[in-house]
Scaffold this motif. Structure first.
Motif, PDB file in Angstrom:
ATOM      1  N   LEU A   6      -4.188   4.972  14.507  1.00 27.21           N
ATOM      2  CA  LEU A   6      -4.111   4.585  13.104  1.00 27.21           C
ATOM      3  C   LEU A   6      -2.651   4.289  12.785  1.00 27.21           C
ATOM      4  CD1 LEU A   6      -6.395   7.335  11.545  1.00 27.21           C
ATOM      5  CD2 LEU A   6      -6.931   4.914  11.736  1.00 27.21           C
ATOM      6  N   VAL A   7      -2.423   3.230  12.031  1.00 29.07           N
ATOM      7  CA  VAL A   7      -1.066   2.826  11.658  1.00 29.07           C
ATOM      8  C   VAL A   7      -1.017   2.700  10.145  1.00 29.07           C
ATOM      9  CG1 VAL A   7       0.677   1.012  11.854  1.00 29.07           C
ATOM     10  CG2 VAL A   7      -0.759   1.574  13.824  1.00 29.07           C
ATOM     11  N   THR A   8      -0.016   3.318   9.533  1.00 29.29           N
ATOM     12  CA  THR A   8       0.171   3.248   8.087  1.00 29.29           C
ATOM     13  C   THR A   8       1.523   2.628   7.785  1.00 29.29           C
ATOM     14  OG1 THR A   8      -1.189   5.217   7.763  1.00 29.29           O
ATOM     15  CG2 THR A   8       0.268   4.587   5.943  1.00 29.29           C
ATOM     16  N   VAL A   9       1.522   1.641   6.884  1.00 27.21           N
ATOM     17  CA  VAL A   9       2.748   0.978   6.461  1.00 27.21           C
ATOM     18  C   VAL A   9       2.787   1.032   4.937  1.00 27.21           C
ATOM     19  CG1 VAL A   9       4.024  -1.205   6.411  1.00 27.21           C
ATOM     20  CG2 VAL A   9       2.665  -0.599   8.427  1.00 27.21           C
ATOM     21  N   VAL A  10       3.921   1.461   4.387  1.00 23.12           N
ATOM     22  CA  VAL A  10       4.115   1.469   2.945  1.00 23.12           C
ATOM     23  C   VAL A  10       5.393   0.690   2.657  1.00 23.12           C
ATOM     24  CG1 VAL A  10       4.487   2.862   0.876  1.00 23.12           C
ATOM     25  CG2 VAL A  10       2.969   3.704   2.688  1.00 23.12           C
ATOM     26  N   GLU A  11       5.246  -0.278   1.758  1.00 22.57           N
ATOM     27  CA  GLU A  11       6.360  -1.143   1.389  1.00 22.57           C
ATOM     28  C   GLU A  11       6.644  -0.956  -0.099  1.00 22.57           C
ATOM     29  OE1 GLU A  11       6.099  -5.772   0.654  1.00 22.57           O
ATOM     30  OE2 GLU A  11       6.107  -5.317   2.798  1.00 22.57           O
ATOM     31  N   GLU A  12       7.918  -0.791  -0.459  1.00 18.72           N
ATOM     32  CA  GLU A  12       8.321  -0.703  -1.860  1.00 18.72           C
ATOM     33  C   GLU A  12       9.319  -1.806  -2.142  1.00 18.72           C
ATOM     34  OE1 GLU A  12      10.012   3.007  -3.039  1.00 18.72           O
ATOM     35  OE2 GLU A  12       8.077   4.044  -2.987  1.00 18.72           O
ATOM     36  N   THR A  13       9.036  -2.603  -3.152  1.00 20.21           N
ATOM     37  CA  THR A  13       9.986  -3.626  -3.576  1.00 20.21           C
ATOM     38  C   THR A  13      10.655  -3.133  -4.847  1.00 20.21           C
ATOM     39  OG1 THR A  13       8.626  -5.365  -2.604  1.00 20.21           O
ATOM     40  CG2 THR A  13      10.273  -6.047  -4.235  1.00 20.21           C
ATOM     41  N   ARG A  14      11.972  -2.981  -4.770  1.00 21.88           N
ATOM     42  CA  ARG A  14      12.755  -2.455  -5.881  1.00 21.88           C
ATOM     43  C   ARG A  14      13.627  -3.515  -6.544  1.00 21.88           C
ATOM     44  NH1 ARG A  14      13.256   3.107  -6.029  1.00 21.88           N
ATOM     45  NH2 ARG A  14      11.949   4.166  -4.512  1.00 21.88           N
ATOM     46  N   ARG A  26       4.570  -1.208  -5.042  1.00 23.84           N
ATOM     47  CA  ARG A  26       4.187  -0.552  -3.786  1.00 23.84           C
ATOM     48  C   ARG A  26       2.967  -1.228  -3.192  1.00 23.84           C
ATOM     49  NH1 ARG A  26       5.867   4.609  -2.377  1.00 23.84           N
ATOM     50  NH2 ARG A  26       3.844   5.069  -1.509  1.00 23.84           N
ATOM     51  N   VAL A  27       3.025  -1.431  -1.884  1.00 27.07           N
ATOM     52  CA  VAL A  27       1.892  -1.943  -1.123  1.00 27.07           C
ATOM     53  C   VAL A  27       1.703  -1.021   0.071  1.00 27.07           C
ATOM     54  CG1 VAL A  27       0.928  -3.882   0.172  1.00 27.07           C
ATOM     55  CG2 VAL A  27       2.397  -4.326  -1.803  1.00 27.07           C
ATOM     56  N   ALA A  28       0.474  -0.625   0.316  1.00 25.95           N
ATOM     57  CA  ALA A  28       0.172   0.223   1.469  1.00 25.95           C
ATOM     58  C   ALA A  28      -0.888  -0.458   2.328  1.00 25.95           C
ATOM     59  CB  ALA A  28      -0.332   1.593   1.021  1.00 25.95           C
ATOM     60  N   VAL A  29      -0.740  -0.287   3.631  1.00 25.68           N
ATOM     61  CA  VAL A  29      -1.701  -0.802   4.601  1.00 25.68           C
ATOM     62  C   VAL A  29      -2.028   0.326   5.563  1.00 25.68           C
ATOM     63  CG1 VAL A  29      -2.131  -2.479   6.445  1.00 25.68           C
ATOM     64  CG2 VAL A  29      -0.684  -3.114   4.484  1.00 25.68           C
ATOM     65  N   VAL A  30      -3.315   0.510   5.836  1.00 23.52           N
ATOM     66  CA  VAL A  30      -3.729   1.417   6.902  1.00 23.52           C
ATOM     67  C   VAL A  30      -4.606   0.608   7.850  1.00 23.52           C
ATOM     68  CG1 VAL A  30      -4.972   3.514   7.539  1.00 23.52           C
ATOM     69  CG2 VAL A  30      -3.583   3.474   5.462  1.00 23.52           C
ATOM     70  N   VAL A 161      -8.280  -4.729  15.496  1.00 21.59           N
ATOM     71  CA  VAL A 161      -7.492  -4.064  14.465  1.00 21.59           C
ATOM     72  C   VAL A 161      -8.203  -4.332  13.142  1.00 21.59           C
ATOM     73  CG1 VAL A 161      -5.289  -3.965  13.229  1.00 21.59           C
ATOM     74  CG2 VAL A 161      -5.310  -4.382  15.710  1.00 21.59           C
ATOM     75  N   VAL A 162      -8.574  -3.282  12.451  1.00 19.52           N
ATOM     76  CA  VAL A 162      -9.202  -3.398  11.138  1.00 19.52           C
ATOM     77  C   VAL A 162      -8.269  -2.713  10.150  1.00 19.52           C
ATOM     78  CG1 VAL A 162     -11.197  -2.797   9.715  1.00 19.52           C
ATOM     79  CG2 VAL A 162     -11.520  -3.455  12.119  1.00 19.52           C
ATOM     80  N   ALA A 163      -7.925  -3.443   9.076  1.00 18.78           N
ATOM     81  CA  ALA A 163      -6.945  -2.919   8.129  1.00 18.78           C
ATOM     82  C   ALA A 163      -7.405  -3.096   6.693  1.00 18.78           C
ATOM     83  CB  ALA A 163      -5.607  -3.627   8.332  1.00 18.78           C
ATOM     84  N   LEU A 164      -6.994  -2.150   5.859  1.00 19.34           N
ATOM     85  CA  LEU A 164      -7.149  -2.244   4.417  1.00 19.34           C
ATOM     86  C   LEU A 164      -5.762  -2.203   3.797  1.00 19.34           C
ATOM     87  CD1 LEU A 164     -10.123   0.189   3.650  1.00 19.34           C
ATOM     88  CD2 LEU A 164     -10.173  -2.310   3.808  1.00 19.34           C
TER      89      LEU A 164
END
Length: 183
Positions: A6-14, A26-30, A161-164
């Motif tokens: 499982l891979v988790t990515v969290v992106e924050e644009t400031r 905030r954008v999150a992908v798992v 790879v299946v992602a949300l």
């Protein structure tokens, strides 16, 4: 269902366009890297048994994780399926384009709109863009966006790879008029 990772990515644009983003976007992908249940079997006419065996479990695994990683209310969402080279694009589509999969995310995000998607075939490290739309009104332009994702060692030839993905808001600094202004 065999999950390799499982891979988790969290992106924050400031900061966007030289201006502060408030609130932070905030954008999150798992993403789950799973064994392709149809790889190596030749052409499989009936995909239903593989869908039945995997899609709901996969949706139940990913939906709460992506919302937890997001750390806020999902205003936009999307999904993706990237199949390895020993599979067909239809294999990814079979898992993500079923209510057995998508309804887990819709219910968790309190969403009512179509869950936008991308699917393709590629080798390990394939970059893909997950389209996002507003969770209750797909005509809200500010929430039409995408998030770029890559899992460096996936999919292997016999994997998918299946992602949300989910976002707490629309695009930072969006300035387009509502779609209704053009109708």
């Amino acid at each position: 269902m065999n999950v390799r990772k499982l891979v988790t990515v969290v992106e924050e644009t400031r900061l966007e366009g030289g201006r502060e983003v408030d609130p932070v976007a905030r954008v999150a992908v798992v993403a789950a890297v799973i064994e392709n249940p149809w790889a190596g079997a030749g052409f499989v006419e009936d995909l239903a048994p593989g869908i039945e065996a995997n899609a709901s479990e996969l949706g139940a695994l990913l939906a709460p994780r992506v919302l937890e990683a997001l750390g806020g209310t999902a205003e936009a969402y999307g999904k993706a399926g990237i199949v390895g080279l020993d599979g067909e694009v239809e294999h990814a589509s079979a898992l993500i384009h079923t209510l057995k999969f998508g309804d887990h995310f819709r219910k968790a995000a309190q969403a009512t709109t179509l869950l936008p998607a991308v699917e393709k075939r590629g080798r390990a490290g394939t970059t893909f863009d997950i389209p996002l739309k507003h969770v209750t009104d797909a005509t809200i332009r500010s929430h039409h966006q995408s998030v770029e994702v890559q899992v460096p060692d996936a999919p292997h030839a016999g994997e998918i790879v299946v992602a949300l993905a989910a976002a707490t808001r629309g695009r930072p600094q969006q300035r387009l008029a509502p779609l209704s202004s053009e109708q």
